[in-house]
Write an enzyme that holds these catalytic residues in place. Structure first.
Site, mmCIF file in Angstrom:
data_model
loop_
_atom_site.group_PDB
_atom_site.id
_atom_site.type_symbol
_atom_site.label_atom_id
_atom_site.label_comp_id
_atom_site.label_asym_id
_atom_site.label_seq_id
_atom_site.Cartn_x
_atom_site.Cartn_y
_atom_site.Cartn_z
ATOM 1 C CG ASP A 1 -3.355 14.929 5.446
ATOM 2 O OD1 ASP A 1 -3.031 13.697 4.802
ATOM 3 O OD2 ASP A 1 -3.751 14.792 6.478
ATOM 4 C CE1 TYR B 1 -5.049 -0.039 3.193
ATOM 5 C CE2 TYR B 1 -4.321 -0.936 1.488
ATOM 6 C CZ TYR B 1 -4.502 -0.350 1.652
ATOM 7 O OH TYR B 1 -3.896 0.671 1.169
HETATM 8 P P1 NAD Z 1 -0.527 8.395 3.028
HETATM 9 O O1 NAD Z 1 -0.288 7.809 4.549
HETATM 10 O O2 NAD Z 1 0.758 8.729 3.122
HETATM 11 O O3 NAD Z 1 -1.727 9.725 2.630
HETATM 12 C C1 NAD Z 1 -2.578 9.035 3.238
HETATM 13 C C2 NAD Z 1 -3.233 10.536 4.070
HETATM 14 O O4 NAD Z 1 -4.531 10.719 4.762
HETATM 15 C C3 NAD Z 1 -2.645 10.880 5.254
HETATM 16 O O5 NAD Z 1 -1.612 12.177 5.162
HETATM 17 C C4 NAD Z 1 -2.779 10.938 6.527
HETATM 18 O O6 NAD Z 1 -2.407 11.911 7.541
HETATM 19 C C5 NAD Z 1 -4.823 11.011 5.229
HETATM 20 N N1 NAD Z 1 -5.774 10.594 6.670
HETATM 21 C C6 NAD Z 1 -5.929 9.544 7.542
HETATM 22 N N2 NAD Z 1 -7.124 9.835 8.488
HETATM 23 C C7 NAD Z 1 -8.010 11.319 7.936
HETATM 24 C C8 NAD Z 1 -9.012 11.840 8.762
HETATM 25 N N3 NAD Z 1 -10.049 11.561 9.500
HETATM 26 N N4 NAD Z 1 -9.059 12.744 7.887
HETATM 27 C C9 NAD Z 1 -8.124 13.424 6.869
HETATM 28 N N5 NAD Z 1 -6.944 12.683 6.036
HETATM 29 C C10 NAD Z 1 -6.612 12.053 6.794
HETATM 30 O O7 NAD Z 1 -0.842 6.532 1.582
HETATM 31 P P2 NAD Z 1 -0.888 6.614 0.442
HETATM 32 O O8 NAD Z 1 0.534 6.301 0.288
HETATM 33 O O9 NAD Z 1 -0.488 8.317 0.489
HETATM 34 O O10 NAD Z 1 -1.824 6.598 0.516
HETATM 35 C C11 NAD Z 1 -3.204 6.929 -0.446
HETATM 36 C C12 NAD Z 1 -3.735 6.603 -0.734
HETATM 37 O O11 NAD Z 1 -3.557 5.096 -1.515
HETATM 38 C C13 NAD Z 1 -5.005 5.245 0.424
HETATM 39 O O12 NAD Z 1 -5.824 5.128 0.445
HETATM 40 C C14 NAD Z 1 -4.011 4.303 0.553
HETATM 41 O O13 NAD Z 1 -4.952 2.918 1.048
HETATM 42 C C15 NAD Z 1 -3.933 3.853 -1.075
HETATM 43 N N6 NAD Z 1 -2.644 3.060 -1.338
HETATM 44 C C16 NAD Z 1 -1.427 3.392 -1.179
HETATM 45 C C17 NAD Z 1 -0.396 2.366 -1.477
HETATM 46 C C18 NAD Z 1 0.314 2.464 -1.470
HETATM 47 O O14 NAD Z 1 1.587 1.574 -1.648
HETATM 48 N N7 NAD Z 1 1.225 4.034 -1.063
HETATM 49 C C19 NAD Z 1 -1.269 0.817 -2.499
HETATM 50 C C20 NAD Z 1 -2.327 0.988 -1.891
HETATM 51 C C21 NAD Z 1 -2.956 1.931 -1.964
#
Ligand code: NAD
Length: 320
Positions: free
Chosen positions: A32, A147
């Site tokens: 991350d 998105y």
């Molecule tokens: P989150 O923001 O908690 O986790 C995403 C992580 O990606 C973060 O820790 C962030 O620091 C990391 N990140 C961002 N840019 C980065 C980079 N350049 N290099 C390395 N790491 C990087 O989000 P989440 O809720 O855990 O979501 C995880 C996945 O699930 C994502 O792809 C999100 O789009 C997808 N998603 C989540 C939901 C939800 O309800 N939470 C719904 C639909 C899809």
């Protein structure tokens, strides 16, 4: 011992996924751009890397002289509706770079199995009660926000690489996910966490502002269910995207009522103008059901497990 790379392991869902993979007996590397804000990682190894950079993707993917048995790509520049509507450029720029370089390098470096986390934001706005959409009906596409467009493109890219390279790709379209150890403040939080925080903060008999008029319909998936869906999908023979979501549809007002019930607090709600997002999304879970997956946590059961954690964060923040 099987090996797994989990991208985005400093975040909410991937943080839980690391724990699940450890419980399943994997050796896990998390990567991350930042450390997890709320928990010590369960990963055997954690690397801070910027996955927008191809050389960082290659470093993440290198394990000894080879690579990983399984790669789970959950890193994204991501947040709730407030963030999605105010950070369109960041989302389209940063998340696409992460996916372009991770997908390409995973395929080039011989990863046999690759998971990509998409979203039900690929579907258009719908009315409550509209017939459920299947995965294939996302195209012709009309996502409500940028998105969703980024997710759709990244899905298609991963599928293109799976046709060219011997890399099995599994794609989940996540419904709204919530639970402990997720973002609860700062502008990136999603509705369940935002409502829990507001309720935890409000004085007895006070008023909380909530975006919209309470009629938007959502389904909220508890994080343990989501992680179970990811694990089952990754080890299934399901080609193409699969929706993962709790089939219990609730209005935003019902969500607020559920949090009120769990908190035991009495308060008023002021419905205010804000970026609510779509009115509804109704989609089929038949594909993920074919793996044996079912949502085990109702919204009430999930909020019972989430509210106390957010309440504790609110109390700890006040004491700082
Ligand atoms: P989150 O923001 O908690 O986790 C995403 C992580 O990606 C973060 O820790 C962030 O620091 C990391 N990140 C961002 N840019 C980065 C980079 N350049 N290099 C390395 N790491 C990087 O989000 P989440 O809720 O855990 O979501 C995880 C996945 O699930 C994502 O792809 C999100 O789009 C997808 N998603 C989540 C939901 C939800 O309800 N939470 C719904 C639909 C899809």
């Amino acid at each position: 011992m099987k090996t797994a790379l989990v991208c985005g392991a400093g975040g909410f869902i991937a943080g839980h996924l690391v724990e699940r993979l450890k419980n399943e007996g994997y050796w896990v590397r998390g990567v991350d751009i930042k450390a997890h804000e709320y928990r010590v990682t369960a990963a055997d190894e954690f690397m801070r890397l910027d996955l927008r950079r191809p050389e960082d993707c290659q470093q993440a993917l290198t394990l000894g002289s080879g690579t990983f048995d399984e790669v789970y790509q959950l890193a994204a520049d991501m947040g709730g509706m407030g963030f999605i509507h105010s950070a369109e450029c960041e989302i389209m720029h940063n998340s696409i770079l992460i996916n372009v370089h991770m997908t390409h390098n995973a395929a080039e470096m011989g990863v046999p199995r690759y998971f990509y986390s998409s979203s039900v934001c690929v579907y258009p706005d719908m009315k409550p009660g509209d017939p459920e959409m299947t995965e294939a009906q996302a195209v012709p596409a009309h996502p409500d926000n940028e998105y969703g467009w980024e997710k759709l493109y990244s899905e298609r890219m991963a599928q293109a690489y799976s046709r060219r390279y011997p890399m099995t790709v599994r794609i989940a379209r996540f419904q709204n996910c919530y639970g402990p150890f997720g973002t609860w403040t700062g502008g990136r939080e999603k509705a369940p966490a935002a409502v829990c925080r507001k309720v935890a903060e409000v004085a007895e008999g006070g008023t909380i502002p909530v975006w919209g008029d309470g009629t938007a319909v959502r389904s909220y998936t508890y994080v343990d269910d989501m992680v179970d869906g990811i694990y089952r999908l990754m080890h299934s023979d399901l080609e193409g995207p699969a929706n993962i979501g709790n089939p219990e549809y609730v209005t935003v007002k019902e969500l607020v009522d559920t949090v009120a019930e769990v908190s035991g607090k009495r308060f008023n709600v002021e419905w205010v103008k804000g970026p609510v997002g779509v009115q509804s999304r109704n989609f089929s879970n038949e594909r993920i059901y074919s793996t044996g997956w079912r949502a085990r946590f109702s919204t009430l059961e999930g909020i019972k497990r989430t509210y106390p954690w957010i309440e504790a964060q609110v109390k700890a923040a006040r004491q700082k």
